[in-house]
Design an enzyme around this catalytic site. Structure first.
Site, PDB file in Angstrom:
ATOM      1  N   LYS A   1      89.259 -68.752  32.122  1.00  0.00           N
ATOM      2  CA  LYS A   1      89.856 -66.630  31.362  1.00  0.00           C
ATOM      3  C   LYS A   1      90.218 -67.354  29.732  1.00  0.00           C
ATOM      4  CE  LYS A   1      93.994 -64.469  33.942  1.00  0.00           C
ATOM      5  NZ  LYS A   1      93.199 -62.712  33.530  1.00  0.00           N
ATOM      6  N   VAL A   2      89.747 -66.814  29.300  1.00  0.00           N
ATOM      7  CA  VAL A   2      90.016 -67.026  27.648  1.00  0.00           C
ATOM      8  C   VAL A   2      90.721 -65.705  26.893  1.00  0.00           C
ATOM      9  CG1 VAL A   2      89.028 -67.581  25.556  1.00  0.00           C
ATOM     10  CG2 VAL A   2      88.075 -68.610  27.694  1.00  0.00           C
TER      11      VAL A   2
END
Length: 306
Positions: A158-159
């Site tokens: 989850k960047v």
């Protein structure tokens, strides 16, 4: 707009909301390398509880591992900080945003030896896609922007920077009068919404895209577990926009979206153009779990009381 509260946790200290600031040359602001989570705390008849806290913190640390970021705190320290931040702000229900980012120290693509910073913010936040969306369903548009290929970016993390693709898709959908976007992969198969996982129902069978190029949604996983408990068959397999168009039912899942029905895709009604019976069953089962109404005691392990 975000509703301001009193304190934000930043690297071990509770900072006044208005003083929770970073330098303009913070690395993540310029290059997008950072990882984060979205978590919800709900008010229940047994007190406030955080939904799937352990699972979210595991994913935060997995995201950091994938991106070669070493979080300067343990999982237990982050969990304690989240509880502390909710308590100090005297919230019964809230959205929780932990973020780990590259701080101030140097510019350029090489981010080695730049300090890793961590913050946790909480605030009241209602239904992400609207209360009416939860009850009546939403209208969505197939995006012209293709989803990220797993060799373009690491889609299991989850960047921060990955969400530029989502912003483009969401903005396009809103500008065309829709509530949300559906993103296709490079083969033309459905992947997810701009910030949600997607399910369809056909002939009583629940289908959702495989995890090949999508984020491993925690709400997605809970829906699959609930489906098995309810005796509904689940298939994790690719499907095209055409199959989405002719689905009997469709819905989004996510921490922010919860379980939001889709009533229309590209001006085509899904089923009868309103939330279907299986979608409603999932909504009821999901909210019964998170509000701990006693009907699903076997899933209380997903709840962390504070």
């Amino acid at each position: 707009m975000i509703k301001k509260v009193d304190k934000i946790w930043m690297d071990g200290e509770l900072v006044d909301w208005d003083n929770a600031k970073v330098h303009i040359l913070t690395h993540t602001l310029h290059y997008g390398l950072g990882v984060f989570e979205g978590i919800r705390c709900y008010k229940t008849n047994r007190g406030s509880t955080i939904f799937c806290l352990k699972e979210h913190i595991d994913r935060l640390f997995n995201s950091a591992l994938v991106m070669s970021i070493k979080i300067p705190y343990t999982k237990e320290e982050i969990i304690d900080a989240i509880k502390k931040t909710i308590k100090v702000n005297k919230l019964n229900e809230c959205y929780i945003r932990p973020i780990v980012y590259i701080g101030y120290g140097a510019m350029g693509i090489n981010c080695k030896n730049i300090p890793i910073k961590t913050a946790i913010a909480v605030w009241p936040w209602g239904a992400y896609l609207g209360e009416e969306g939860l009850s009546k369903g939403i209208r969505v548009k197939i995006s012209s922007f293709t989803g990220l290929h797993p060799n373009i970016s690491l889609t299991k993390a989850k960047v921060c920077g990955n969400y530029v693709n989502s912003i483009l898709a969401k903005t396009e959908a809103i500008e065309h009068g829709y509530d949300e976007a559906v993103i296709l992969d490079s083969d033309g198969n459905v992947t997810q919404g701009s910030g949600e996982n997607i399910f369809i129902v056909r002939d009583g069978i629940l289908k959702t895209p495989p995890l090949t190029s999508i984020l491993e949604g925690i709400t997605r996983r809970t829906i699959i577990i609930l489906a098995e408990d309810m005796g509904i068959k689940v298939r994790e397999e690719a499907f095209s926009r055409g199959e989405l168009y002719i689905a009997d039912e469709a819905f989004f899942t996510g921490t922010a979206a919860e379980v939001t029905p889709i009533r229309e895709v590209d001006s085509r009604p899904i089923g009868e153009g309103k939330p279907g019976p299986i979608t409603k069953r999932f909504q009821e089962a999901f909210f019964a779990v998170i509000h701990d109404e006693g009907r699903n005691k076997k899933f209380r392990e997903w709840l962390t009381y504070i």
